[in-house]
Structure formats: structure tokens, C-alpha cells
Scaffold this motif. Sequence first.
Motif, PDB file in Angstrom:
ATOM      1  N   UNK A 131       3.185   8.238  -4.119  1.00  0.00           N
ATOM      2  CA  UNK A 131       3.403   7.053  -3.305  1.00  0.00           C
ATOM      3  C   UNK A 131       4.716   7.042  -2.550  1.00  0.00           C
ATOM      4  N   UNK A 132       5.104   5.859  -2.130  1.00  0.00           N
ATOM      5  CA  UNK A 132       6.282   5.675  -1.274  1.00  0.00           C
ATOM      6  C   UNK A 132       7.544   6.204  -1.956  1.00  0.00           C
ATOM      7  N   UNK A 163      -5.315   2.758  -6.510  1.00  0.00           N
ATOM      8  CA  UNK A 163      -4.901   1.718  -5.558  1.00  0.00           C
ATOM      9  C   UNK A 163      -5.348   2.115  -4.151  1.00  0.00           C
ATOM     10  N   UNK A 164      -6.648   2.097  -3.948  1.00  0.00           N
ATOM     11  CA  UNK A 164      -7.298   2.596  -2.734  1.00  0.00           C
ATOM     12  C   UNK A 164      -7.401   1.489  -1.691  1.00  0.00           C
ATOM     13  N   UNK A 165      -6.555   1.564  -0.654  1.00  0.00           N
ATOM     14  CA  UNK A 165      -6.517   0.513   0.367  1.00  0.00           C
ATOM     15  C   UNK A 165      -7.743   0.515   1.270  1.00  0.00           C
ATOM     16  N   UNK A 218       0.826  -1.205   0.000  1.00  0.00           N
ATOM     17  CA  UNK A 218       0.000   0.000   0.000  1.00  0.00           C
ATOM     18  C   UNK A 218       0.856   1.250   0.000  1.00  0.00           C
ATOM     19  N   UNK A 219       2.154   1.094  -0.301  1.00  0.00           N
ATOM     20  CA  UNK A 219       3.013   2.276  -0.217  1.00  0.00           C
ATOM     21  C   UNK A 219       4.189   2.203  -1.162  1.00  0.00           C
ATOM     22  N   UNK A 232      -1.354   4.924  -4.222  1.00  0.00           N
ATOM     23  CA  UNK A 232      -0.696   4.005  -3.299  1.00  0.00           C
ATOM     24  C   UNK A 232      -0.741   4.558  -1.879  1.00  0.00           C
ATOM     25  N   UNK A 233       0.399   4.785  -1.241  1.00  0.00           N
ATOM     26  CA  UNK A 233       0.401   5.377   0.089  1.00  0.00           C
ATOM     27  C   UNK A 233      -0.276   6.738   0.053  1.00  0.00           C
TER      28      UNK A 233
END
Length: 558
Positions: free
Chosen positions: A63-64, A197-199, A32-33, A162-163
Motif C-alpha cells: 500500500x501507500x 481492500x479492493x476499491x 484506498x491508499x 490498499x493502493x
Amino acid sequence: MTVRGFLSRHRLLAGAAAPAVLGVAALVAVAIAVDAPKSSTVEAELTASVTECHDMVSIAVAGRHDTPDPATVKMLVGADGKPLPAALSGDYKSDRVDQVINPAGAVNDGKPGSYAAVYIAYPANMATYEDAVNTGAANTQAVMTAIAKACPKTRFSIVGYSEGADVVRRVALGIGGQTGTEFGVDPDKVVGVVLLADAGRQAGDGTFLGADNPLTNPDNFDRKYQTGTAVTPGQGVLPDTAGGFGKLNGKVASFCSDGDLTCSAPSNISLLILAANVGRQINVDQIESQGLTPATGQDVAVVLSRIAIAAFQDISANPTWMQSDETFLSVLLKVSDPSYKPGDAKPAPVAVGDTIAAEKVSPLAYLPQKLFKEIVGLIATNQNTIPVIMSDPYDKTLAPGTGHHFDYWIDSDAANGKPLTSAQYAAAWLTYLAQQAKEGKPVDTTAKPTPAQLTTAVAAYMAEDTITTDAASSSAAAVTEQGPAAPNNNSPESAVAPGDSAQVPESGADTATEDAPLPSTGAAEVTPTATQSPAPSVDATPTTTAATTTTITTTAAR
């Protein structure tokens, strides 16, 4: 591949049962990151001020390891001249998120400065995932509040990957769910939210959350995303971050690729959810780079001990817990949630048929029945845990060339009614919204764009996308059909995105090593949880129209 081989391959903890679970925790948390590597140079313009008002501003959270670094990038400044945790998209580049937010810049033709995009600076690491995301949310709120205060007519779109999608989800929940103006941004001024990319995605969710047509388009854009009716299976790996968006319902697009375990994890994987909760609280970056050492082991032990103590305290607070249907695993899931606070949850109800003279019966009398419920509950809530682990979730989600976490830039399927990729569709939507803001039209979620407006919005994106593709073709020769995507501009990430010769972003190195965690940047009015990093001095402040800028080339720390 065996579980042992999998853990060894990805440098996660292996050996005892607890370290093995933490290896999965690190994997799920990393999923997720993650974002792409970046090159070693940054082109920075003179710092801009929030007092330069625009008709629409896109707020982007990447993201990460993909975030503006104050050591190499000029920060946006507030009305008081102090640095804010953000940089203009011209000062910082993300080869992934740029493709979503920058095509809308075409609306500046004929009206310079009508549209702008900024990247939020936040830790973007996994030294402690939850701290990083909370800091990102606080920094986003600070920047949006500063812009809204200086420019009350400005409209916003918010984009996260992502994150960064976790950050944006929390921000959107805050804006849409506020009862007054406590967030500092009027929800009517937020015209679109994009999550890649929705956690926090819930099972059964369509792409456009709260919209009249959740599978086809948001309420304020009549271009269909797809003609089919299929919902991406599974749910986000962080179910505790789910929730409705209140006043933003119908203006939120949550893109999720089937196979990206970040957002399409199967149900009944409670042990993996538990592992993810643990991973959100440990230093995954350090564990990945160093393995199990006295320092990393102590970090893990502290988190596990804190969760265990909280579990026993939660059970002891419920005198009828032995009679209830609540299992120890469900307690662990509850207390391992980073947002858990003792006393928030109501005691588990006593199971039907177990209430007769319960006060006169020793809790130990319920032990056989409780053990049976524990076994049944463990099996029932983990039917898909072993299949997920044995399918090598790292390769499925994050592998270069095949990982579904990077599908959003290559997932068009014209033959099946999906002519644009997720990133292309989001960019076309934001282009349309920016055009409406430029023309000064009021926000009206019931209004539908005309065919001519749709054609203009999509064509504006596709024209710039063609330019990007042509520029990238020279570098595409060095990338295989299933090779990694091009890098970004600051600190790199070991996992890279897939690409092909027709869709590879701008050229750059195709390999990278892991960077140290990036520093967080402070924010005005909202105090983030991370330490503030000093920003470079301000050389000049451009005016509200086409100001003269100076390009400065610096070298990013590696």
C-alpha cells in the motif's frame, strides 16, 4: 463531530463548498491508499536475477508508502542485467503483506528455490493517485513479463493491499481479459490473485470472484473461508475500475471488511464518488501536509476547471441533452473519471414522451422539467452521503486501533464459522498453490486438494505464524489492546493498523511521521509514467540453487 470540525481535524480543505468537497475527496482517496509505517533500517541481500527460475513466484504490491526504494534496497535484475522495478521479499519487508506471501516459503523445504516472492516498486504515493497506480500496473507487467520470458514454466500468484490492490486488480483484468498474449503472461500460469481492500469491488460480490462457490472458497482450494452465506455490504469507492477477470475468474480472492469504505461504501453516495474522482487527480500528499496554499490551490483549480470544461463539452456534443434524463451530476461523474475520453460515451437517450417535435422546440422549454430531474437525481443518488460524512469516515476506515481498513489481520471469528483471518486464509491458499507448483502438478481448477494436503498447507502457515507471534510478544507489551500494528521498513505513514497481543507483527516503532513521496522505478519493455530512479550496482548474482548470500545493513532515507 461537525463537518467543519472533521475537515479541520484531518487537515483537509475547509471554507468554501468546493474546498469542503475536496476535503472529502482527499479522505476517500487516502482510504484506498494507506499502509503501515516502517522502521528506519533495511536488510538487503545481494541482487538476484530473473534467470533464477522458481516453480512459483508471488508478485506483491503493498500500500501507500510501502514499496522498495532503489536508494536503500537492491533491485531485481533482468536477463540483460538491467534493474527491474522489484525486490525480493528477503530484501524488502512489509509487515502486512509479508504475512500473506512469506509463509508459502515453507515449500522450499526439500527443494531450495522452489518458491520466491518479490515486491513491486512503484510511487505508492498520492502526488497523483492515478499516475501512481498506472505506474504500478506497468511495473508489475514489466516484472512478470521478464520472469515469464526467462522462466516459461514459472507460475504466479499476485497479491495487493490498499493502493496495491488497485494496481493488482488492473493487472489481473489485463491478464485475464487478453485475447492473445499481448500482456506477456499466460493466464494459465497465474494460479491465484489476492486483493485486500479492493476499491473496484462491485455490490453483491462474494469473496471469490467468478468461483463456483464465491462465498466460501476459490475453485482450486477446497478449504472454506467461512461457513456463512453473508455478502459484505456496499461496493468499492472506485466503481470505474470494476470488471470481470475473464480467464482468471475462479482464481481471484477479494477480501473486504464491512466498514472499510474502500471496498464497502454504501450505494447512493454520488457526491463522494465525484469527490474521490477529483482526489485521484490532485496532489493529496501536498494538500495533507501544507493545507490550502497558492500552489495546492492552483493544482485543485486546474483539475476542477478541466472537469468542468469536459462536462460542458460532453453536454454540447448531445443536442438533445435538455430533453434527456441525464443529469449534470451524472455528467460530472462520467467526465471526472480519470479514464474518461471525450466521445467514448453515447449521447443520453431522450426521455420517453419528450420526442414529439423535439427539433421544433427550444431547449429552454425543457428547463423546468430538467431542473426538477436535477433535484430529484441529486437527492436520490445521495441518500447515504450525509450519513457517511457525519459518521466520521476517517475514524471508521483509517483510525488506529479501530479502522476497518486494517481488519484483514484480526478478523477471524471461529464461533461463527471463520477460523482464520483473511490474511491467514490467503497465506494458506498460496502455500497450497506453491506446493502444487513444487510437485510439478498441472494447474487444474477442477481438482480438489486432499484433506492431508489441506492440513499441510494450513499447518505450514500456522506454524510460521506462531513463530512470528512469539517473536512479537516482547513488543506487544508496549502496544495496547487496541493499539497500532508494528511498523514496516522504509518510509512511514501516519495511519497505522490495529493489533493485539496475539497478532501484532514483528516489533518496531509504533509512531511515525509522513514521508515525502517515494521515487518510481523504471521497467524493461513497459514504460511507466513516472521518472525512472537509478538502482544500486549489482555485486553478485546468485545461482539457481542455494547460493551464498551476503547481508548488508543500510539506513533508509527518512
